[in-house]
Design a protein around this motif. Structure first.
Motif, short mmCIF file in Angstrom:
data_model
loop_
_atom_site.label_atom_id
_atom_site.label_comp_id
_atom_site.label_asym_id
_atom_site.label_seq_id
_atom_site.Cartn_x
_atom_site.Cartn_y
_atom_site.Cartn_z
N SER A 181 57.64 12.97 24.62
CA SER A 181 57.51 13.37 26.02
C SER A 181 56.26 12.78 26.65
CB SER A 181 57.48 14.90 26.13
OG SER A 181 57.32 15.30 27.47
N SER A 182 55.14 12.77 25.92
CA SER A 182 53.90 12.23 26.48
C SER A 182 53.99 10.73 26.69
CB SER A 182 52.71 12.58 25.58
OG SER A 182 52.86 12.03 24.29
N GLN A 183 54.68 10.03 25.79
CA GLN A 183 54.87 8.59 25.97
C GLN A 183 55.77 8.30 27.17
OE1 GLN A 183 56.42 7.70 22.09
NE2 GLN A 183 54.40 7.31 21.19
N LEU A 184 56.82 9.10 27.32
CA LEU A 184 57.71 8.92 28.46
C LEU A 184 56.97 9.21 29.76
CD1 LEU A 184 60.50 8.31 29.58
CD2 LEU A 184 61.10 10.72 29.22
N GLN A 185 56.17 10.24 29.77
CA GLN A 185 55.39 10.56 30.97
C GLN A 185 54.46 9.41 31.33
OE1 GLN A 185 52.93 14.07 30.68
NE2 GLN A 185 52.09 13.83 32.74
N ALA A 186 53.85 8.78 30.30
CA ALA A 186 52.91 7.69 30.54
C ALA A 186 53.60 6.48 31.16
CB ALA A 186 52.21 7.31 29.25
N VAL A 187 54.68 6.03 30.55
CA VAL A 187 55.33 4.81 31.04
C VAL A 187 56.07 5.05 32.35
CG1 VAL A 187 57.49 5.10 29.75
CG2 VAL A 187 56.72 2.80 30.33
N ALA A 188 56.56 6.25 32.56
CA ALA A 188 57.26 6.56 33.80
C ALA A 188 56.30 6.90 34.93
CB ALA A 188 58.24 7.71 33.60
N CYS A 189 55.03 7.14 34.58
CA CYS A 189 54.05 7.61 35.57
C CYS A 189 54.64 8.82 36.30
CB CYS A 189 53.68 6.50 36.54
SG CYS A 189 52.89 5.07 35.77
N SER A 190 55.20 9.73 35.52
CA SER A 190 55.89 10.89 36.07
C SER A 190 55.12 12.16 35.75
CB SER A 190 57.30 10.99 35.48
OG SER A 190 57.25 11.41 34.12
N THR A 191 55.62 13.26 36.25
CA THR A 191 55.06 14.55 35.87
C THR A 191 55.52 14.90 34.46
OG1 THR A 191 56.94 15.82 36.70
CG2 THR A 191 55.17 15.32 38.27
N ALA A 192 54.78 15.78 33.81
CA ALA A 192 55.19 16.24 32.48
C ALA A 192 56.54 16.95 32.56
CB ALA A 192 54.12 17.17 31.91
N ALA A 193 56.75 17.69 33.64
CA ALA A 193 58.01 18.42 33.79
C ALA A 193 59.19 17.47 33.86
CB ALA A 193 57.96 19.29 35.04
N ASN A 194 59.08 16.40 34.66
CA ASN A 194 60.18 15.45 34.78
C ASN A 194 60.42 14.71 33.47
OD1 ASN A 194 60.33 16.25 37.42
ND2 ASN A 194 59.91 14.24 38.31
N ALA A 195 59.35 14.37 32.77
CA ALA A 195 59.50 13.69 31.48
C ALA A 195 60.22 14.59 30.49
CB ALA A 195 58.13 13.29 30.94
N ASN A 196 59.86 15.86 30.46
CA ASN A 196 60.51 16.80 29.54
C ASN A 196 61.99 16.96 29.85
OD1 ASN A 196 58.37 17.49 27.81
ND2 ASN A 196 57.56 18.98 29.26
N ILE A 197 62.33 17.00 31.13
CA ILE A 197 63.72 17.16 31.53
C ILE A 197 64.55 15.94 31.11
CG2 ILE A 197 65.27 17.23 33.53
CD1 ILE A 197 63.12 19.00 34.89
N PHE A 198 64.02 14.75 31.34
CA PHE A 198 64.79 13.53 31.07
C PHE A 198 64.73 13.07 29.61
CE2 PHE A 198 65.65 12.18 35.52
CZ PHE A 198 66.93 11.71 35.32
N LEU A 199 63.76 13.56 28.84
CA LEU A 199 63.53 13.03 27.49
C LEU A 199 64.80 12.96 26.63
CD1 LEU A 199 61.49 11.94 25.43
CD2 LEU A 199 61.11 14.31 24.72
N PRO A 200 65.57 14.04 26.50
CA PRO A 200 66.75 13.93 25.61
C PRO A 200 67.75 12.90 26.09
CG PRO A 200 66.77 16.01 26.83
CD PRO A 200 65.43 15.39 27.06
N TYR A 201 67.89 12.74 27.39
CA TYR A 201 68.86 11.78 27.93
C TYR A 201 68.36 10.35 27.77
CZ TYR A 201 70.23 16.23 29.97
OH TYR A 201 70.56 17.55 30.14
N ILE A 202 67.06 10.16 27.91
CA ILE A 202 66.48 8.83 27.71
C ILE A 202 66.61 8.42 26.24
CG2 ILE A 202 64.32 7.51 27.70
CD1 ILE A 202 65.48 7.92 30.50
#
Length: 203
Positions: free
Chosen positions: A3-24
């Motif tokens: 989740s933290s890696q996804l948040q970093a590369v997406a430049c997104s909020t932690a909440a959005n990264a957590n929501i999308f993580l399983p689908y990504i």
């Protein structure tokens, strides 16, 4: 990807990264986006297109696509009906038909299944197909080939690496719109990945 890696590369909020993580991660597995560099390149592009994993539908009405035979929009109303949706904005009746066959879902009858405005308005299925459709587009365009040519031990924003990254950008965008932002997202993600520091631009 975490989740933290996804948040970093997406430049997104932690909440959005957590929501999308399983689908990504499901998308990575299904479409062989299987190395850190492939994942960084994919997410840098996808997160730019989606405003940091927020938008799953283009903001414009889609009326500009009306009557565009090159997109397969041959019926009245096709432009709006088949506007850009998903994390990479699949556009046009033809592409909706192709992704329907690939993902075994009827996006012709249910075009909004590819994405519903933004993350806060999407059902789990819309989030899933927003991600998977981006992976399908990536694979169909053969973009892993160019990601594999990027040397993670060299800066991504110069030399041959930049040319390969630009080729990926052209495959997504048709040009180089937003290139600095796409590179920025790659670099932010690279710093959070196992081989991250080597991807940073030298001072």
């Amino acid at each position: 990807m975490t989740s933290s890696q996804l948040q970093a590369v997406a430049c997104s909020t932690a909440a959005n990264a957590n929501i999308f993580l399983p689908y990504i991660n499901q998308t990575f597995d299904r479409f062989d986006i299987s190395t850190p560099v492939r994942q960084l390149c994919f997410m840098a592009q996808v997160s730019h297109e989606s405003g940091g994993l927020f938008y799953t539908e283009e903001l414009a009405s889609g009326a500009a696509y009306e009557g565009r035979a090159s997109l397969g929009n041959i019926h009245p109303g096709d432009g709006i009906k088949f506007k850009g949706r998903g994390l990479i904005q699949i556009t046009g009746r033809n592409n909706y038909q192709l992704v329907s066959a690939a993902l075994q879902a009827d996006f012709i009858a249910n075009p909004t299944l590819l994405g519903g405005k933004n993350i806060s308005q999407c059902s789990p299925d819309q989030l899933k197909y927003a991600a998977l459709s981006a992976g399908w587009f990536w694979q169909r365009a053969g973009l892993n080939v160019f990601a594999d040519k990027i040397n993670p031990l060299q800066p991504v924003d110069s030399g041959a690496n930049l040319e390969y990254f630009k080729r990926i950008t052209r495959g997504i965008n048709g040009g180089y719109n937003g290139l600095p932002d796409r590179l920025h997202r790659y670099l932010q993600g690279a710093a959070a990945m196992p081989a991250g520091p080597a991807n940073q631009t030298a001072a």
